[in-house]
Write a protein that holds these residues in place. Structure first.
Motif, PDB file in Angstrom:
ATOM      1  N   PHE A  52       0.996  -1.314  -0.121  1.00 50.25           N
ATOM      2  CA  PHE A  52       0.473  -0.148  -0.161  1.00 50.25           C
ATOM      3  C   PHE A  52       1.140   0.554  -0.083  1.00 50.25           C
ATOM      4  N   GLU A  53       0.682   1.785  -1.321  1.00 52.67           N
ATOM      5  CA  GLU A  53       0.775   3.193  -1.211  1.00 52.67           C
ATOM      6  C   GLU A  53       0.145   4.372  -0.695  1.00 52.67           C
ATOM      7  N   ALA A  54       0.458   5.688   0.008  1.00 49.15           N
ATOM      8  CA  ALA A  54      -0.360   6.851   0.770  1.00 49.15           C
ATOM      9  C   ALA A  54       0.327   8.027  -0.354  1.00 49.15           C
ATOM     10  N   HIS A  83      -4.913   3.699   9.017  1.00 48.75           N
ATOM     11  CA  HIS A  83      -5.248   2.971   7.280  1.00 48.75           C
ATOM     12  C   HIS A  83      -3.622   2.294   7.265  1.00 48.75           C
ATOM     13  N   ALA A  94      -5.107  -4.023   6.897  1.00 47.80           N
ATOM     14  CA  ALA A  94      -5.076  -3.029   5.872  1.00 47.80           C
ATOM     15  C   ALA A  94      -5.626  -2.019   6.645  1.00 47.80           C
ATOM     16  N   VAL A  95      -6.782  -2.229   6.992  1.00 46.64           N
ATOM     17  CA  VAL A  95      -7.858  -0.595   7.440  1.00 46.64           C
ATOM     18  C   VAL A  95      -8.970  -1.130   9.056  1.00 46.64           C
ATOM     19  N   ILE A 115     -16.058   3.585   4.983  1.00 49.84           N
ATOM     20  CA  ILE A 115     -15.176   2.260   4.134  1.00 49.84           C
ATOM     21  C   ILE A 115     -15.367   2.112   2.724  1.00 49.84           C
ATOM     22  N   LEU A 118     -14.487   5.602   1.319  1.00 50.87           N
ATOM     23  CA  LEU A 118     -12.561   5.472   1.686  1.00 50.87           C
ATOM     24  C   LEU A 118     -12.189   5.112   0.405  1.00 50.87           C
ATOM     25  N   LYS A 119     -12.724   3.924   0.083  1.00 51.23           N
ATOM     26  CA  LYS A 119     -11.895   3.109  -1.318  1.00 51.23           C
ATOM     27  C   LYS A 119     -12.509   4.761  -2.499  1.00 51.23           C
ATOM     28  N   VAL A 122      -9.630   8.126  -1.092  1.00 53.99           N
ATOM     29  CA  VAL A 122      -8.737   8.224  -0.552  1.00 53.99           C
ATOM     30  C   VAL A 122      -7.867   8.143  -1.211  1.00 53.99           C
ATOM     31  N   PRO A 123      -6.489   9.118  -1.389  1.00 56.96           N
ATOM     32  CA  PRO A 123      -5.664   8.331  -2.330  1.00 56.96           C
ATOM     33  C   PRO A 123      -4.687   7.727  -1.688  1.00 56.96           C
ATOM     34  N   ILE A 124      -5.265   6.193  -1.617  1.00 54.48           N
ATOM     35  CA  ILE A 124      -3.945   5.294  -1.387  1.00 54.48           C
ATOM     36  C   ILE A 124      -3.928   4.069  -2.174  1.00 54.48           C
TER      37      ILE A 124
END
Lengths: 141, 78
Positions: A52-54, A83, A94-95, A115, A118-119, A122-124
């Motif tokens: 995971f990258e944010a 997160h 993961a969250v 949730i 978020l999906k 959110v920039p992840i």
């Protein structure tokens, strides 16, 4: 004033206990805790690990907006959204989204909204690693 | 102008940022077109958004030279 929202992005394992302790509220009658975990397969292909990258400052800001919207739409008393980023293996968390409300229905609805949103916003980004390659999830049709 | 990249955008560009020629009053839409021209692979993605100063930006927003500009490919958190 008492803090009602706790937003965190961490490269360390997440703790449901920390989230539950944060949302504890004397007026709460229902606490819903959503835990998103790393699944061992996608469409039948074995997953080895995830990354995971944010874009951290914006991700925190977008997660806070989600929490603030749940406070506007439901009688939420306290909320935590944590997160994870970095490399995760099967079964890792993961969250976590924890929501405390006076009654259970609002807590379920607010948590589900959080949730789902978020999906979408959110920039992840999640990269799935298989035995013979890797893909950024949802990038292509 | 420096544009930061994450996720698949970083793979397409080959690094954590890209350079796009900036012109005074450049819009987000113009930036998107410049990105697609330089890297046609972005056409194949489900979506491509631009964030300016940590907020999703509309196509008609004008970018200032000091803004932090980021390419946001389809997100997949959670």
């Amino acid at each position: 004033m008492e803090k009602k929202i706790d937003i965190q992005i961490s490269d360390k394992p997440l703790s449901e206990q920390t989230c539950l302790e944060f949302v504890a509220h004397p007026g709460a009658g229902g606490i819903v805790n959503f835990i998103g975990t790393v699944r061992n397969q996608t469409k039948g292909k074995a997953v080895i690990k995830l990354e995971f990258e944010a874009y951290v400052p914006m991700a925190i800001s977008e997660m806070r907006k989600i929490a603030e919207r749940t406070f506007q739409q439901w009688p939420v008393q306290k909320m935590a959204i944590h997160h994870r980023v970095g490399t995760l293996t099967i079964g890792e968390i993961a969250v976590i989204i924890s929501v405390a409300c006076p009654h259970r229905k609002a807590a379920f609805d607010a948590c589900s909204f959080a949730i789902d949103t978020l999906k979408e916003t959110v920039p992840i980004w999640k990269k799935e690693f298989f035995e013979n390659g890797a893909v950024w999830v949802a990038a292509h049709p | 102008m420096k544009v930061l990249t994450f996720g698949i955008a970083k793979d397409i560009v080959g690094g954590p940022e890209m350079d796009i020629p900036y012109s005074e009053g450049m819009s987000v839409l113009a930036l998107k077109k410049a990105v697609l021209k330089n890297y046609p692979q972005f056409e194949k993605l489900n979506s491509l958004a631009i964030a300016v100063n940590n907020e999703y930006a509309d196509d008609d927003l004008q970018i200032r030279p000091t803004d932090e500009v980021v390419l946001i490919p389809p997100v997949s958190g959670g």
